[in-house]
Design an enzyme around this catalytic site. Structure first.
Site, PDB file in Angstrom:
ATOM      1  N   ASP A 193      55.053  41.792  55.646  1.00  0.00           N
ATOM      2  CA  ASP A 193      53.694  41.514  55.175  1.00  0.00           C
ATOM      3  C   ASP A 193      53.613  41.342  53.666  1.00  0.00           C
ATOM      4  O   ASP A 193      52.654  40.761  53.158  1.00  0.00           O
ATOM      5  CB  ASP A 193      52.747  42.639  55.598  1.00  0.00           C
ATOM      6  CG  ASP A 193      52.491  42.668  57.092  1.00  0.00           C
ATOM      7  OD1 ASP A 193      52.674  41.617  57.743  1.00  0.00           O
ATOM      8  OD2 ASP A 193      52.120  43.737  57.599  1.00  0.00           O
TER       9      ASP A 193
ATOM     10  N   ARG B 114      39.166  47.260  47.628  1.00  0.00           N
ATOM     11  CA  ARG B 114      39.888  48.049  48.636  1.00  0.00           C
ATOM     12  C   ARG B 114      40.551  49.280  48.008  1.00  0.00           C
ATOM     13  O   ARG B 114      41.760  49.438  48.045  1.00  0.00           O
ATOM     14  CB  ARG B 114      40.931  47.204  49.368  1.00  0.00           C
ATOM     15  CG  ARG B 114      40.355  46.044  50.128  1.00  0.00           C
ATOM     16  CD  ARG B 114      41.412  45.374  50.998  1.00  0.00           C
ATOM     17  NE  ARG B 114      40.847  44.258  51.755  1.00  0.00           N
ATOM     18  CZ  ARG B 114      41.515  43.520  52.624  1.00  0.00           C
ATOM     19  NH1 ARG B 114      42.796  43.786  52.871  1.00  0.00           N
ATOM     20  NH2 ARG B 114      40.929  42.526  53.255  1.00  0.00           N
TER      21      ARG B 114
END
Length: 394
Positions: free
Chosen positions: A191, A271
């Site tokens: 990722d 975030r």
């Protein structure tokens, strides 16, 4: 030679011996000049740091740090009780068959290990680093950087990662990668996170520095739980920390995560964290501005924001600490997002929602007592990697 002359020589000799003896104790051991740190009192100020940082013999008792985890990772012991494995090589040229002495060889062993580093290192990973259960990666006493690839904690338990600088992480193509005692297995493209925790339990990430990854800096997903991220420094990144990856991942309803004593600064956009489903204590962190927002979420997470310092950006349109996503306001304002002891600076606005939740026994046991938000800068002053020297408090 006359008696008088002899007496004078004897007197002079005795006086010289006395003088030498007076200064001799301070001359027997050659010590380096005192550092600024050694001349000051121990700088540990929060509950986890106080557990070990003031002890000058920390390098001789490294595994004592395993008793210091707090929050929902409390009880995580990593490689405590196992052998000490020393990384001696920066190499990562064969992810399928790593050589002994490399970091990859150590983290893939099927037994508890406390992993340390022989010297300063910059380890450029050629594939994601898959970490097996019951490991401590302890970078104290060396300057350890991990670049290019990130760390993956997939369906493992009992991991401590401390004092590592992970940065400039990219997507990697995947391939045959060793991930445990058995042979290498085929893994898909990574990722591009600094650390991915997927289905992991009992994970403590402490005093690490994270910046500049392809995707996230720290992602905790797919049923992971009992995680504490503490004393870390996050910089130069957009999507910083994801706790729950998708609104369809209902296994994250049991996720409990502590985010404590961290510093978010130098162009962190959003975030910090972004949460889904679970229960999250965000306590005594220092938010030195943000781009889009600081704390966000969807799928009805419970977020207790306690004793944080929120310094808003100058942009008048970005003063809100929180963003609720993927639900109408009539629904999202029922989610339990609470603020207590937080400090709001430069026009920062925290809009609470829901009500104070009744905590389960497990939730109550994992809570860290929040100090007032005014103390957050002091509590996070040493966030990120520490410059530790054996024989001195860290």
């Amino acid at each position: 030679m006359g008696i008088k002359h002899c007496c004078c020589i004897l007197y002079f000799t005795l006086a010289l011996v006395t003088l030498v003896q007076a200064v001799h104790p301070g001359q027997e051991i050659e010590l380096p000049p005192p550092t600024r740190r050694s001349m000051q009192a121990c700088e540990a100020v929060n509950i986890m740091d106080k557990c070990w940082r003031c002890k000058a013999d920390w390098a001789d008792n490294r595994q004592a740090m395993a008793d210091c985890a707090q929050g929902f990772a409390k009880g995580t012991t990593g490689g405590k009780g196992g052998d000490v494995y020393v990384v001696t090589s920066e190499a990562d040229d064969d992810p399928a068959n790593p050589k002994e002495g490399t970091l990859r060889f150590g983290v893939t062993q099927g037994r508890p290990l406390w992993i340390t580093f022989e010297k300063d290192m910059v380890i450029s990973l050629t594939q994601e680093l898959v970490v097996a259960s019951d490991k401590t990666i302890d970078g104290r006493g060396a300057k350890v950087e991990i670049i290019n690839g990130g760390l993956t904690l997939m369906d493992v338990k009992n991991i401590i990662i401390s004092n590592i600088n992970v940065h400039d992480v990219v997507e990697l193509p995947g391939g045959m990668i060793k991930s445990g005692d058995g042979p290498a297995t085929m893994r898909q493209k990574s990722d591009g996170d600094c650390i991915t925790v997927s289905g992991g339990k009992q994970v403590w990430i402490d005093h690490c520095s994270f910046s500049k990854a392809f995707d996230g800096l720290v992602d905790v997903t797919l049923g992971s739980s009992h995680v504490t991220v503490s004393n870390c420094k996050f910089t130069q990144h957009s999507k910083v920390m994801l706790l729950g990856a998708d609104d369809g991942h209902h296994q994250d309803k049991n996720m409990v995560v502590t985010v404590a004593f961290n510093l978010f600064t130098d162009n962190c956009d959003q975030r910090m964290p972004r949460c889904r489903f679970g229960f999250f204590q965000v306590v005594n962190n220092n938010y030195d501005r943000w781009g889009t927002y600081a704390i966000g979420g969807s799928s009805a997470p419970t977020i207790l924001s306690q004793g944080n310092r929120f310094l808003a950006p100058d942009d008048a349109a970005k003063k809100n600490v929180c963003v609720r996503a993927d639900a109408p306001e009539s629904e999202s304002m029922t989610w339990n997002w609470r603020t207590e002891k937080d400090v709001l600076e430069n026009g920062a606005v925290f809009v609470p929602s829901g009500s104070d939740p009744s905590l389960t026994g497990e939730q109550q046991a994992g809570m860290i007592q929040a100090e007032p938000g005014e103390n957050a800068p002091k509590l996070t002053a040493s966030a990120g990697v520490l410059a530790c020297s054996p024989g001195s408090p860290c």
